[in-house]
Motif scaffolding. Structure first.
Motif, PDB file in Angstrom:
ATOM      1  N   LEU A 143       4.146   7.563  -4.253  1.00  0.00           N
ATOM      2  CA  LEU A 143       3.049   8.304  -4.882  1.00  0.00           C
ATOM      3  C   LEU A 143       3.103   8.273  -6.413  1.00  0.00           C
ATOM      4  CD1 LEU A 143       2.626  11.374  -2.503  1.00  0.00           C
ATOM      5  CD2 LEU A 143       1.035   9.466  -2.847  1.00  0.00           C
ATOM      6  N   PRO A 144       4.288   8.344  -7.039  1.00  0.00           N
ATOM      7  CA  PRO A 144       4.314   8.297  -8.511  1.00  0.00           C
ATOM      8  C   PRO A 144       3.867   6.960  -9.083  1.00  0.00           C
ATOM      9  CG  PRO A 144       6.337   9.261  -7.651  1.00  0.00           C
ATOM     10  CD  PRO A 144       5.622   8.678  -6.485  1.00  0.00           C
ATOM     11  N   THR A 145       3.787   5.902  -8.260  1.00  0.00           N
ATOM     12  CA  THR A 145       3.353   4.605  -8.788  1.00  0.00           C
ATOM     13  C   THR A 145       1.865   4.593  -9.102  1.00  0.00           C
ATOM     14  OG1 THR A 145       2.891   3.662  -6.582  1.00  0.00           O
ATOM     15  CG2 THR A 145       5.143   3.467  -7.419  1.00  0.00           C
ATOM     16  N   ILE A 146       1.137   5.582  -8.633  1.00  0.00           N
ATOM     17  CA  ILE A 146      -0.295   5.691  -8.905  1.00  0.00           C
ATOM     18  C   ILE A 146      -0.488   6.674 -10.052  1.00  0.00           C
ATOM     19  CG2 ILE A 146      -2.575   6.052  -7.908  1.00  0.00           C
ATOM     20  CD1 ILE A 146      -0.874   3.906  -6.531  1.00  0.00           C
ATOM     21  N   GLY A 147      -1.295   6.327 -10.997  1.00  0.00           N
ATOM     22  CA  GLY A 147      -1.517   7.195 -12.156  1.00  0.00           C
ATOM     23  C   GLY A 147      -2.358   8.415 -11.820  1.00  0.00           C
ATOM     24  N   ARG A 148      -2.966   8.971 -12.828  1.00  0.00           N
ATOM     25  CA  ARG A 148      -3.772  10.177 -12.664  1.00  0.00           C
ATOM     26  C   ARG A 148      -5.035   9.874 -11.858  1.00  0.00           C
ATOM     27  NH1 ARG A 148      -3.777  14.895 -15.619  1.00  0.00           N
ATOM     28  NH2 ARG A 148      -2.384  13.910 -17.154  1.00  0.00           N
ATOM     29  N   VAL A 149      -5.262  10.634 -10.823  1.00  0.00           N
ATOM     30  CA  VAL A 149      -6.456  10.474  -9.982  1.00  0.00           C
ATOM     31  C   VAL A 149      -7.011  11.853  -9.663  1.00  0.00           C
ATOM     32  CG1 VAL A 149      -5.754   8.271  -8.952  1.00  0.00           C
ATOM     33  CG2 VAL A 149      -5.033  10.409  -7.886  1.00  0.00           C
ATOM     34  N   ARG A 150      -8.270  11.864  -9.237  1.00  0.00           N
ATOM     35  CA  ARG A 150      -8.921  13.121  -8.896  1.00  0.00           C
ATOM     36  C   ARG A 150      -9.475  13.052  -7.478  1.00  0.00           C
ATOM     37  NH1 ARG A 150      -9.528  16.203 -13.383  1.00  0.00           N
ATOM     38  NH2 ARG A 150      -9.295  15.160 -15.409  1.00  0.00           N
ATOM     39  N   TRP A 151      -9.724  14.222  -6.904  1.00  0.00           N
ATOM     40  CA  TRP A 151     -10.207  14.299  -5.530  1.00  0.00           C
ATOM     41  C   TRP A 151     -11.521  13.561  -5.337  1.00  0.00           C
ATOM     42  CZ3 TRP A 151      -9.321  18.827  -1.781  1.00  0.00           C
ATOM     43  CH2 TRP A 151      -7.952  19.159  -1.750  1.00  0.00           C
ATOM     44  N   ARG A 152     -12.364  13.507  -6.354  1.00  0.00           N
ATOM     45  CA  ARG A 152     -13.671  12.866  -6.228  1.00  0.00           C
ATOM     46  C   ARG A 152     -13.705  11.533  -6.968  1.00  0.00           C
ATOM     47  NH1 ARG A 152     -17.443  16.290  -4.118  1.00  0.00           N
ATOM     48  NH2 ARG A 152     -19.142  15.016  -4.936  1.00  0.00           N
ATOM     49  N   ASP A 153     -12.537  10.913  -7.107  1.00  0.00           N
ATOM     50  CA  ASP A 153     -12.439   9.621  -7.786  1.00  0.00           C
ATOM     51  C   ASP A 153     -13.056   8.538  -6.900  1.00  0.00           C
ATOM     52  OD1 ASP A 153     -11.660   7.352  -9.256  1.00  0.00           O
ATOM     53  OD2 ASP A 153      -9.865   8.392  -9.970  1.00  0.00           O
ATOM     54  N   ARG A 154     -14.088   7.878  -7.371  1.00  0.00           N
ATOM     55  CA  ARG A 154     -14.809   6.878  -6.579  1.00  0.00           C
ATOM     56  C   ARG A 154     -14.171   5.499  -6.667  1.00  0.00           C
ATOM     57  NH1 ARG A 154     -18.139   9.620  -3.142  1.00  0.00           N
ATOM     58  NH2 ARG A 154     -19.246  11.301  -4.238  1.00  0.00           N
ATOM     59  N   ARG A 155     -13.236   5.305  -7.551  1.00  0.00           N
ATOM     60  CA  ARG A 155     -12.636   3.987  -7.719  1.00  0.00           C
ATOM     61  C   ARG A 155     -11.708   3.646  -6.552  1.00  0.00           C
ATOM     62  NH1 ARG A 155      -9.341   4.659 -12.879  1.00  0.00           N
ATOM     63  NH2 ARG A 155      -9.052   6.709 -11.912  1.00  0.00           N
TER      64      ARG A 155
END
Length: 310
Positions: A143-155
């Motif tokens: 999980l730490p290998t992924i940067g900042r993300v949000r619950w509604r991140d469409r990417r």
């Protein structure tokens, strides 16, 4: 120079390798990472204070009884004195709660993984080693290998796809290697013996005691468990969201049935199983439910989202 076939023929070895790479790095919506990361980190205080509350009791165990796991023998880990155990416990909980906010995901996520790893070393270095932790531990590692993300991140992200694939494969290996261990240490006698009978006699419930009265039922159940565990690599073929949901329902249903029968539940593994779900759909579902609740009763909404004129 050889070209890959484009006329519908089966691809050669290079094509197989490309398909394998495509499976490992199939893009996954970042919202799935955001939601699952929150679930995983919020589970840690539950695990520390409820699921594995017995680990903190090692603070009172004399250090001469500490026999570190093989991997811990090669790492400069401290001997779990009373101070070490309590520091790790509270630092782990604090780091997990902070990481659940989504801030500093790499720094806090790495801290959670390192502290949980040490918590598991403390837990399993006194003669008892559980096999339900590896998939959850792998989840905390990737999980730490992924940067900042949000619950509604469409990417979508290939890195996120690799992280979820790593957890998925480890979930599968937990079942497959469990079957391998049964054969390695018990042989075929495990399937034909009284393993489940003994478990139900010792830990049975009103939902499972009746099975002791049905000849051959528990032996058949043991064979079924072996077959399903050895066939677990087939779950990696699951692709669609609907199939993923069905798989998670099946796996969690199995663990709920085990708990109802012999009061054994593998909660960290069940949390790792949740990584298979298409969590990116949750924020929109929550938003739609919130709008429906806030909408006045009896107010019809037209196709464009506006109430029809009176």
């Amino acid at each position: 120079m050889t070209r890959r076939p484009t006329d519908g023929r089966q691809p050669g070895p290079g094509g197989v390798a490309e398909r394998g790479s495509g499976w490992w790095f199939r893009p996954v919506p970042l919202a799935r990472i955001a939601v699952f990361r929150t679930i995983a980190y919020l589970f840690i205080p539950i695990d520390v204070f409820l699921t594995t509350a017995w680990v903190s009791a090692h603070a009172a165990v004399p250090t001469e009884y500490y026999q570190p796991l093989t991997i811990a023998e090669y790492l400069p880990l401290p001997t779990p004195t009373s101070t070490v155990v309590h520091v790790v416990q509270w630092a782990l909980v604090a780091a997990a709660l902070a990481a659940a906010t989504g801030r500093a995901p790499r720094l806090l996520g790495t801290a959670v993984f390192v502290l949980y790893f040490e918590w598991m070393v403390i837990a399993m270095s006194y003669g008892k080693v559980d096999h339900d932790r590896i998939a959850f531990l792998v989840a905390l590692a990737v999980l730490p290998t992924i940067g900042r993300v949000r619950w509604r991140d469409r990417r979508s992200s290939e890195a996120a796809g690799w992280a979820m694939a790593a957890v998925f494969v480890t979930v599968m290996l937990t079942y497959f290697l469990a079957a391998w261990a049964k054969m390695r240490f018990g042989g075929w006698d495990w399937a034909t013996g009284s393993t489940l009978t003994r478990a139900i006699v010792r830990r049975g419930t009103v939902l499972s005691d009746w099975t002791l009265e049905v000849p051959g039922l528990l032996v058949a159940a043991q064979w079924a468990m072996l077959v399903l565990e050895f066939a677990s690599p087939l779950i990696l073929l699951v692709r669609s969201d609907r199939a993923r949901v069905a798989l998670v329902v099946f796996l969690l249903g199995f663990h709920v049935a085990v708990f109802a029968s012999v009061k054994i539940i593998f909660l960290p593994h069940c949390v790792a199983i949740l990584s298979i779900l298409p969590w990116e759909r949750l924020p929109d579902a929550v938003h739609a439910l919130r709008d429906r609740i806030r909408r006045p009763a009896g107010l019809a909404v037209g196709p464009a989202g506006a109430a029809p004129p009176g």
